[in-house]
Design an enzyme around this catalytic site. Structure first.
Site: not given
Ligand code: 5GP
Length: 113
Positions: A86, A93, A99
Site C-alpha cells: 500500500n 498506507q 512494508h
C-alpha cells in the site's frame, strides 16, 4: 520521525517475528486479514514504495527476494500468496515505513479494490 515499524526494528516494542536477517525483518501483522498475514520491512528505511526509486537496483532486488524467502520460509510458496505494498494516501498506507504484506493460507478473492 520514528514509526511503529522503526520501534519494532529497534525492539522498543515487541512483535511476533517470523524471520530476521541483516537486511530485513518479517513479523506477523497485529490485525491479520488472512490466516497468514506477515509484514516484511527492509532495515534500510524508505518511507514508501515511491521512495524505492532512489535505491540502487541491488538493494531493491534484495528486498523483493527477501519477501519471496519469507513466504517460502512459512510454506506459502506451493499454494501461493499475495504481496501488497500500500502506497501513500490512495493506497491507504497507514504506516510511513515501506512494508510488504504477505497474505495467504487460504484461497484469496480475486478482487483488488
Ligand atoms: P498499511 O495500511 O500501512 O499498508 O499497513 C500497516 C499494517 O501494520 C496494518 O495491517 C496493521 O494491522 C499493521 N500494524 C499496525 N501497527 C502494528 C503493530 O504495532 N504491530 C504489528 N505487528 N502490526 C501493526
Amino acid at each position: 520521525m520514528d514509526t511503529i515499524f522503526d520501534k519494532i526494528i529497534s525492539k522498543t516494542i515487541p512483535a511476533k517475528i517470523v524471520l530476521e536477517t541483516p537486511r530485513l525483518l518479517a513479523f506477523h501483522d497485529i490485525n491479520p486479514q488472512a490466516p497468514v498475514h506477515i509484514l516484511v520491512i527492509p532495515k534500510k528505511k524508505a518511507v514508501s514504495m515511491d521512495e524505492l526509486r532512489e535505491w540502487d537496483d541491488a538493494t531493491v532486488g534484495q528486498f523483493f527476494k527477501g519477501i519471496a524467502e519469507v513466504a517460502r520460509s512459512v510454506g506459502l510458496n506451493e499454494n501461493g500468496y499475495r504481496v501488497v505494498l500500500n502506497t501513500n494516501l490512495h493506497g491507504c498506507q497507514s504506516v510511513n515505513y515501506v512494508h510488504a504484506h504477505i497474505l495467504g493460507g487460504h484461497q484469496l478473492s480475486g478482487s483488488f479494490a
